[in-house]
Structures are given as structure tokens and as C-alpha cells.
Design a protein around this motif. Structure first.
Motif, PDB file in Angstrom:
ATOM      1  N   LEU A 112       0.846  -1.191   0.000  1.00  0.00           N
ATOM      2  CA  LEU A 112       0.000   0.000   0.000  1.00  0.00           C
ATOM      3  C   LEU A 112       0.878   1.236   0.000  1.00  0.00           C
ATOM      4  O   LEU A 112       1.861   1.306   0.748  1.00  0.00           O
ATOM      5  N   ILE A 113       0.538   2.194  -0.850  1.00  0.00           N
ATOM      6  CA  ILE A 113       1.182   3.511  -0.837  1.00  0.00           C
ATOM      7  C   ILE A 113       0.119   4.543  -0.487  1.00  0.00           C
ATOM      8  O   ILE A 113      -0.867   4.713  -1.205  1.00  0.00           O
ATOM      9  N   GLU A 114       0.310   5.213   0.643  1.00  0.00           N
ATOM     10  CA  GLU A 114      -0.529   6.356   0.980  1.00  0.00           C
ATOM     11  C   GLU A 114       0.152   7.575   0.381  1.00  0.00           C
ATOM     12  O   GLU A 114       1.152   8.085   0.905  1.00  0.00           O
ATOM     13  N   ALA A 115      -0.372   8.018  -0.752  1.00  0.00           N
ATOM     14  CA  ALA A 115       0.289   9.041  -1.548  1.00  0.00           C
ATOM     15  C   ALA A 115      -0.037  10.434  -1.028  1.00  0.00           C
ATOM     16  O   ALA A 115      -1.012  10.651  -0.306  1.00  0.00           O
ATOM     17  N   HIS A 116       0.760  11.390  -1.457  1.00  0.00           N
ATOM     18  CA  HIS A 116       0.482  12.786  -1.131  1.00  0.00           C
ATOM     19  C   HIS A 116      -0.702  13.303  -1.948  1.00  0.00           C
ATOM     20  O   HIS A 116      -1.391  14.231  -1.524  1.00  0.00           O
ATOM     21  N   ALA A 117      -0.960  12.701  -3.093  1.00  0.00           N
ATOM     22  CA  ALA A 117      -1.948  13.065  -4.104  1.00  0.00           C
ATOM     23  C   ALA A 117      -2.953  14.112  -3.675  1.00  0.00           C
ATOM     24  O   ALA A 117      -3.714  13.921  -2.743  1.00  0.00           O
ATOM     25  N   ALA A 136      -1.725  -1.134  -3.894  1.00  0.00           N
ATOM     26  CA  ALA A 136      -2.822  -0.169  -3.812  1.00  0.00           C
ATOM     27  C   ALA A 136      -2.259   1.216  -3.558  1.00  0.00           C
ATOM     28  O   ALA A 136      -1.288   1.381  -2.807  1.00  0.00           O
ATOM     29  N   VAL A 137      -2.860   2.226  -4.170  1.00  0.00           N
ATOM     30  CA  VAL A 137      -2.422   3.605  -3.969  1.00  0.00           C
ATOM     31  C   VAL A 137      -3.653   4.457  -3.678  1.00  0.00           C
ATOM     32  O   VAL A 137      -4.689   4.323  -4.319  1.00  0.00           O
ATOM     33  N   GLY A 138      -3.558   5.290  -2.663  1.00  0.00           N
ATOM     34  CA  GLY A 138      -4.689   6.130  -2.267  1.00  0.00           C
ATOM     35  C   GLY A 138      -4.206   7.366  -1.568  1.00  0.00           C
ATOM     36  O   GLY A 138      -2.997   7.597  -1.415  1.00  0.00           O
ATOM     37  N   SER A 139      -5.147   8.187  -1.129  1.00  0.00           N
ATOM     38  CA  SER A 139      -4.808   9.422  -0.422  1.00  0.00           C
ATOM     39  C   SER A 139      -5.959   9.800   0.496  1.00  0.00           C
ATOM     40  O   SER A 139      -7.124   9.778   0.091  1.00  0.00           O
ATOM     41  N   ALA A 140      -5.626  10.157   1.731  1.00  0.00           N
ATOM     42  CA  ALA A 140      -6.643  10.568   2.699  1.00  0.00           C
ATOM     43  C   ALA A 140      -7.322  11.863   2.302  1.00  0.00           C
ATOM     44  O   ALA A 140      -8.408  12.174   2.805  1.00  0.00           O
ATOM     45  N   LYS A 141      -6.730  12.638   1.403  1.00  0.00           N
ATOM     46  CA  LYS A 141      -7.312  13.923   1.015  1.00  0.00           C
ATOM     47  C   LYS A 141      -8.673  13.751   0.356  1.00  0.00           C
ATOM     48  O   LYS A 141      -9.522  14.654   0.418  1.00  0.00           O
ATOM     49  N   ALA A 142      -8.910  12.619  -0.292  1.00  0.00           N
ATOM     50  CA  ALA A 142     -10.223  12.378  -0.883  1.00  0.00           C
ATOM     51  C   ALA A 142     -11.302  12.252   0.186  1.00  0.00           C
ATOM     52  O   ALA A 142     -12.482  12.469  -0.086  1.00  0.00           O
ATOM     53  N   SER A 143     -10.915  11.917   1.408  1.00  0.00           N
ATOM     54  CA  SER A 143     -11.873  11.721   2.500  1.00  0.00           C
ATOM     55  C   SER A 143     -12.030  12.955   3.367  1.00  0.00           C
ATOM     56  O   SER A 143     -13.147  13.287   3.784  1.00  0.00           O
ATOM     57  N   ILE A 144     -10.931  13.647   3.652  1.00  0.00           N
ATOM     58  CA  ILE A 144     -10.975  14.724   4.651  1.00  0.00           C
ATOM     59  C   ILE A 144     -10.442  16.044   4.117  1.00  0.00           C
ATOM     60  O   ILE A 144     -10.449  17.040   4.845  1.00  0.00           O
TER      61      ILE A 144
END
Length: 749
Positions: free
Chosen positions: A331-336, A363-371
Motif C-alpha cells: 500500500l502507498i498512501e500518496a500525497h496526491a 494499492a495507492v490512495g490518499s486521505a485527502k479524498a476523504s478529509i
């Protein structure tokens, strides 16, 4: 999903015994001296007051970006003229409780608390909660705790003008430079207190800086993270050409991506060297195996532009430090940030590092999409997300993702964007591993490599009672609330052990004025007492004296924190000398927590307790895990030696040219975090000159010998570099379980 561990104990993670269940040895053991553990965690994020609520939102794929009505915007401080302005976008990651603070708990007069920047107020509360969740009593003089935090420039303007009596206080109330030292002052922390600033990567850089301080021996424990609160909340003004979305949605990696949405929030983690965390029995939430930080320099189109080369070097160096292959990452938690330019550049940089990894495996994602984008605190939000994903063995989805950005070549790449939550299967070798990236305006890039926590050691069953339960709080109302919260926790989770509860309340809590204590024989009686029933056993004299305001502390506690010993939540044997207590048998003062977890009667024989420091050398705090002698060996602490960590490990082809072009003369990648190597002290020959009187010739010979030794080590380890990892251990659990959680009252502006 993994069983959730609690504030006061660890549960057996039966569902995650990957290699043990298959009878396979772990091929990638953790380096306890060079890894760090997260042993405490606290966060306040949009729609989530703690990590439990945060994970619930992440796992369900919920976005916490809110769209407020005109009246709600005015309630948050937005001017009435903004209602009709088309440039004002009514979307924001709103943080609740910004106007709440327990001023009495921290001894701050309400008048001054109302003038204190909300960022500093919430950082204070999160620091206390994280320390309590870690089972560490704030202000313990026997351990040095560092503070590394980041925050944005304050936009808070108190309603009332400052009086003469508050003029000096106002010098520090809104200036971010004083946030770390205020935490250190209020919690009694004596380690480095530093505010770290690098724009959007600040909070993750604070974590990286704390890791370096721990590995360098500057402190025994560290609080690290950051917070960002921009006021007023609820809306923002879109400016063409900048990164803020004109539509009020953050669609990371998506074809419809048009920018990011701001949000408010923050978080802190408590870090500790892994070896000490394992010895102390601290519940470990995740392991930081490695981290790296660098800057893009001038090799990019513009000062604010991202750089493929700089990001790739930071990620590759962090993997080298961790001693991992790119294929180990799941898993990569990206800066995106959801921009059409930034997201493709980030995936291109990752593709250089992860070239050759099978397609669709990371998997690649970013918490910015949520918060939303939390500015300087975005990195800590991503770190907490990755920790929770590892704990729950689940890949969380990316909210709002519909179709991939056509500028991103996902086809055939190792990366995929998860549409829905999915189980995270164990890898063929090793443990689940994740990477967290945070990149700041100006080019400071930070990457941290996390690994799931090691399985807890097997423990004997909890023996029969009675068990001591000691509760304290600032006043009676808080004390009653704490007792009811603990009762609820015991009822909700039958796996919580009473011996763990007893030890945590005894050794991991700072005594406060309002106190309750009891001896309870089992869980049912403990719950009944917490809800108001009478105790079922007489209190020993030491506990009775503690109720009247006295001190109750195992005399061996200080030595136990330094020495190799059974875990802190394992039985503490009163009669046996503890390793590291050279020259004296250290026993619990007039009571014991032995294999039966029973307190000895106060009428029994008095224990002999040597004065603190008698008969032993003071441990060398410069080295993680340093302690006194063991099994009759010398108590002399090994000398700590700093050494540049060469990144000689081969990176992927896409990075090879960059590394050769920018490699430093010492052989390390630029911007990389520095390793510390610990070597044992050589025995002093008879008649050798004392320290401080060594001649210049002797010093020169010693340096030459040291260079030769390093050369031999490099030859013996070709292609590997110095493998260092850092674990973060922590104990999950809601802050509602805290025995002294500060109550919060509204702060009027």
C-alpha cells in the motif's frame, strides 16, 4: 479484520499469525535497536474525534468534506458578503470542537485560554491523550521525552482585546514557534522541543525528525505530528491557476480531478525504540522500518512545481533504509492532491522506484479524498491511515474514484486505485508493509516505510485476584466519568486482562487530586466497583496512603525502564533482582505484583529498597536500549558512534542514473536520513590513559582504525547498504478509555 487492541492490553491477533500459522520462520526479522514503535496515537480529523471514527469513515469510503448553508457559513465566521460571491466554494473539511478546551486541566486561566491559538490548545489535549494511550505518565523524571510538532500560522483573532496582564502571554499565544515548548512545559517533558516547518510535508517531517532524535539517543520517547486549523472554516475562495478545486471535490487520480479542497485537523504519535517497547510490553501498532527526506533543488520547472526526480529519490532511499524490496510494499498512501499535474508526476516517480513489480499489486490512495488537504498536517493524517490499514489488514477505498486520470499510465503498472474496501492478504514473505509520502511546496519530500506490528509474545493466563485498581482525576466529576468509561470498556471487550488494567493504572498514569482505589477479584466485581459498588477486599496500607494523597510507585520502576526485563505488563517479581539494578536487589515497596498478581499484606516483611542510583551506573541515554550490566557483566554502557549510512543497495533501473549523478562523496543519496550505528565499547587495557587525556597520535590511530573497520563492514555487506528500520508501536483504543481525559468546555471568542 484484526481484533482491536485496547488501551490497557494486547489481544492475540489470531487472524494475523501469517508465518506462524504456516509453520514458516519470518524471513525479515525486525531490528529492535534501529526500529521505532508507535505506542500511542491521538487524532482530531474532519468528522472524527479519534482514530476509531476515522477508520470507520475510511473503511466505508465516506467523504467528510461538508457543504454548508449560508447560515452555517456565517456561524463559522464567513462574512455575509461571501454568500453571493461565485468564487467562494462551500466545501471544506470542517473540524468540530475548535472552540472547546479544558483550560482547568492544563492550569490555564480561562481568560488566557480564550486567547490561545486553537492549534496549540488541541495539540496540548492530543499530546496528553497520546501519552496516556501509550501507558506513559507525563512528566516522569526518569525518561527524556522529545516533542516534534508542526502547525500553520495562526489565523485566530480573539474577540476581546488583551489587557496589560496578558501582554506577555500574547507574545506566545498565537505564534507557532512556541507550540512545542508549551507542550513540554505543561506535560513536564525534558527532551528536545522543536517546531518543524516544511509547508505541506511538515507533520511527516516532524515524525522523521523524531525518528532521527530517537536513533541518535537524544531522547527516550518522542511525540511527533502536527495540526492545521484555518479560520474561518466551511468555505474557501477559488483562484484560477492554484491547486484549489473550483467544484468543491477532491478526486485523487481521477479523470475528473480539478484540484484539492482544504480541511482542518491533526494528529500525534508517540514513538519509542522497538527494543524498549518490546521489553516494556508496550502494545505496538505499527513499525517504522525507515524514513527519508530530501529537497528537489533546482532540477524542476518552477519553485512550486513537483519533481519526479526528487520524489523518486526520497521513496527509494526510504526503502533502502528499511532494507526492503519494492515488491514488499502492498500500500502507498500518496500525497496526491487531486490535481491534473501533481498526481501524474507522483505516479511517474513511484513507477521509477517500483519498476518491475508485478502489475496491479500495490494499492495507492490518499486521505485527502476523504478529509481534504490538511496543509502542514496532511502527512500525519496519511500516516495514521496507513497504521490503521495495517492493524485492520484492510485496504481502504478512495472515495469518489470513478475513472483513472488519462495522464496516468495505470495499465501495466504495479499500482491500482481501490474502489471498495478489500482484505489485505498476508504476503508470501515478511509482514504487510506500507509507504507514506508527503511533499511540500518548495520541494521538501518525505517518505516513511511502515510495517505491521510484530505478534505479541505468548503470555501466561491471568492469575486469580485480587487486583488493585487505582483511578485519579482532576476532580470528582472527571473521576466518575473515567470510572464509567473504564467499566464500559471492560464490558465491551472481554479480552481485556485485569492485570494489564491494574499495571497501566499504577505505572502509566500520573496521580491527580481526586482518587479512588479498590482491590477486585474478577471482572464482574471490577465493573460493579467502577459503577459505584463497594470493594470486595481490604486495601493494603500503601494504597490506603495513596488515597490520602501519598505517592505509590514501585521502587524498581525507573530501573525497569532501562534494563532488559520481562514485559511491563507481565508479572513483576518482587523478590527477584531486576537486570540492570547492579549491586542491589530492587523490590516493590511493601507490595508485589507476582505471578498471582496479588498485593502482599502490609503486615508482611518490609522490602529492602536501595536509594535511587545506588550501586549502579546511570544508563547512557544517548543510545536506545542502553542499560546497566546483566548477569554479572559490566554495567558500562556501549559507546554510541554516528556513521553516515551509505545507500549502496541497488535501486531500480529508473533511479540508477539519478543516483549516480547526484550521489554524495560518501556514497549516500542526497537528502537521506542519517543512520546511527552502535558499536560495543572495547575493553580498556590496563594502564590506559583516562578519557579526555588521549594524545593526538592515539586519536589519529583510532580514527584510522575506525575507517578500516567501516571499510571491512562495507566489503562484507555488498549491495545491501546499512539496513535500518524503525517501528512504531502503540496501543489502539479510544481516548474515551483514558483515566484522566480532559473535559472540554467552550472557549468564547
Amino acid at each position: 479484520m484484526m481484533p482491536h487492541r485496547t488501551l490497557v492490553g494486547d489481544l492475540d491477533r489470531a487472524s494475523l499469525t501469517d508465518h506462524e500459522s504456516r509453520g514458516m520462520p519470518d524471513p525479515r526479522p525486525l531490528d529492535g535497536e534501529c526500529c521505532l514503535a508507535v505506542i500511542g496515537l491521538a487524532c482530531r480529523l474532519p468528522g472524527a474525534g479519534d482514530e476509531t471514527a476515522y477508520w470507520s469513515d475510511l473503511a466505508a469510503g465516506r467523504s467528510r468534506l461538508t457543504s454548508l448553508s449560508g447560515n452555517e457559513l456565517e456561524a463559522h465566521g464567513t462574512g455575509p458578503g461571501d454568500r453571493s460571491d461565485p468564487r467562494v466554494i462551500r466545501s471544506f473539511g470542517v473540524l468540530d470542537g475548535v472552540d472547546r478546551f479544558d483550560a482547568d486541566f492544563f492550569g490555564i486561566p480561562p481568560r488566557r485560554a480564550a486567547r490561545l491559538d486553537p492549534q496549540q490548545r488541541i495539540l496540548l489535549e492530543m499530546a496528553w491523550q497520546a501519552m496516556e494511550q501509550a501507558g506513559q505518565a507525563p512528566g516522569d523524571p526518569e525518561q527524556v521525552v522529545g516533542t516534534f510538532v508542526a502547525l500553520t500560522s495562526s489565523g485566530y483573532v480573539p474577540a476581546a482585546a488583551a489587557g496589560d496582564e496578558d501582554a506577555v502571554f500574547d507574545l506566545t499565544s498565537a505564534e507557532k514557534d512556541y507550540a512545542a515548548t508549551r507542550i513540554a512545559h505543561k506535560l513536564g517533558l525534558t527532551g528536545p522541543a522543536v517546531v518543524v516547518q516544511s509547508a505541506c510535508s511538515s507533520a511527516l517531517l516532524a515524525v522523521h525528525t523524531a525518528c532521527e532524535a530517537l536513533l541518535g539517543g537524544q531522547c527516550d520517547l518522542a511525540i511527533a505530528g502536527g495540526i492545521s486549523i484555518a479560520l474561518p472554516q466551511g468555505a474557501y475562495r477559488h483562484v484560477p491557476g492554484l491547486m484549489l478545486s473550483p467544484t468543491g471535490a477532491c478526486r485523487v487520480f481521477d479523470a475528473a480531478a480539478d484540484g484539492t479542497v482544504p480541511g482542518n485537523g491533526g494528529g500525534l504519535v508517540v514513538l519509542k525504540p522497538l527494543a524498549r517497547a518490546l521489553a516494556d510490553g508496550d502494545p505496538i501498532r505499527a513499525v517504522i522500518r525507515g524514513s527519508a527526506a530530501n529537497n528537489d533543488g533546482a532540477v524542476k520547472a518552477d519553485y512550486l512545481a513537483p519533481s519526479v526526480q526528487g520524489q523518486a529519490l526520497a521513496v527509494g532511499e526510504a526503502l533502502t533504509v528499511a532494507g526492503l524490496d519494492p515488491a514488499d510494499i502492498g500500500l502507498i498512501e500518496a500525497h496526491a492532491t487531486g490535481t491534473r499535474l501533481g498526481d501524474p508526476i507522483e505516479i511517474e516517480a513511484l513507477s521509477r522506484v517500483f519498476a518491475g513489480v508485478p502489475a496491479g499489486t500495490i494499492a495507492v490512495g490518499s486521505a485527502k479524498a476523504s478529509i481534504g488537504h490538511l496543509n502542514v498536517a496532511s502527512g500525519i493524517a496519511g500516516l495514521v491511515k496507513a497504521i490503521l490499514a495495517l492493524e485492520n489488514a484492510t485496504i481502504p477505498p478512495v472515495p469518489g474514484f470513478a475513472a483513472p486520470n488519462p495522464e496516468i499510465a495505470f495499465d501495466g503498472s504495479p499500482f491500482y486505485v481501490p474502489f471498495a474496501a478489500r482484505p489485505w492478504p498476508p504476503p508470501e514473505r515478511g509482514r504487510r508493509t506500507a509507504g507514506v509520502s508527503s511533499f511540500g511546496f518548495g520541494g521538501t519530500n518525505v517518505h516513511v516505510v511502515l510495517e505491521e506490528a510484530p505478534l505479541p509474545a505468548s503470555r501466561p493466563a491471568c492469575g486469580p485476584g485480587p487486583f488493585p485498581l487505582l483511578l485519579s482525576a482532576l476532580d470528582g466529576a472527571r473521576l466518575e466519568a473515567a470510572a464509567l468509561a473504564l467499566a464500559d470498556a471492560l464490558e465491551a471487550d472481554p479480552a481485556i486482562r485485569l492485570d494489564d488494567v491494574a499495571w497501566t493504572l499504577l505505572a502509566g498514569r500520573k496521580p491527580m487530586p481526586a482518587r479512588r482505589a479498590a482491590m477486585v477479584r474478577d471482572r464482574d466485581r471490577a465493573i460493579a466497583w467502577l459503577r459505584g459498588a463497594a470493594s470486595d477486599a481490604l486495601l493494603p496500607d500503601p494504597i490506603d496512603a495513596w488515597l490520602r494523597g501519598g505517592a505509590l510507585r514501585p521502587a524498581s520502576l525507573a530501573a525497569r525502564r532501562r534494563a532488559s526485563r520481562p514485559a511491563a505488563r507481565h508479572p513483576v517479581r518482587a523478590a527477584a533482582p531486576l537486570d540492570g539494578a547492579v549491586g542491589a536487589e530492587r523490590r516493590a515497596d511493601r507490595y508485589r505484583l507476582d505471578g498471582r498478581r496479588e498485593f502482599a499484606s502490609s503486615a508482611g516483611a518490609e522490602a529492602t529498597v536501595a536509594p535511587r542510583g545506588a550501586g549502579r551506573r546511570r544508563p547512557d541515554r544517548r543510545r536506545p536500549g542502553a542499560c546497566g550490566g546483566r548477569d554479572g557483566r559490566s554495567a558500562r554502557a556501549p559507546r554510541h558512534r554516528h556513521r553516515h549510512r551509505g545507500a549502496s543497495r541497488r535501486l531500480r533501473p529508473g533511479l540508477a542514473a539519478d543516483r549516480r549523478r547526484h550521489q554524495s562523496p560518501q556514497g549516500g543519496l542526497p537528502g537521506a536520513s542519517r543512520h546511527r550505528a552502535v558499536r560495543a565499547a572495547e575493553p580498556r587495557q590496563p594502564g590506559a590513559a583516562p578519557a579526555g587525556s588521549v594524545s593526538g597520535a592515539r586519536r589519529g590511530a583510532g580514527r584510522a582504525e575506525s575507517r578500516d573497520r567501516r571499510s571491512r563492514q562495507r566489503r562484507l555487506r555488498p549491495g545491501r547498504g546499512h539496513r535500518h528500520g524503525r517501528p512504531l508501536s502503540g496501543c489502539p483504543g479510544s481516548r474515551r478509555l483514558l483515566a484522566k481525559s480532559p473535559g472540554r468546555s467552550r472557549i468564547h471568542r
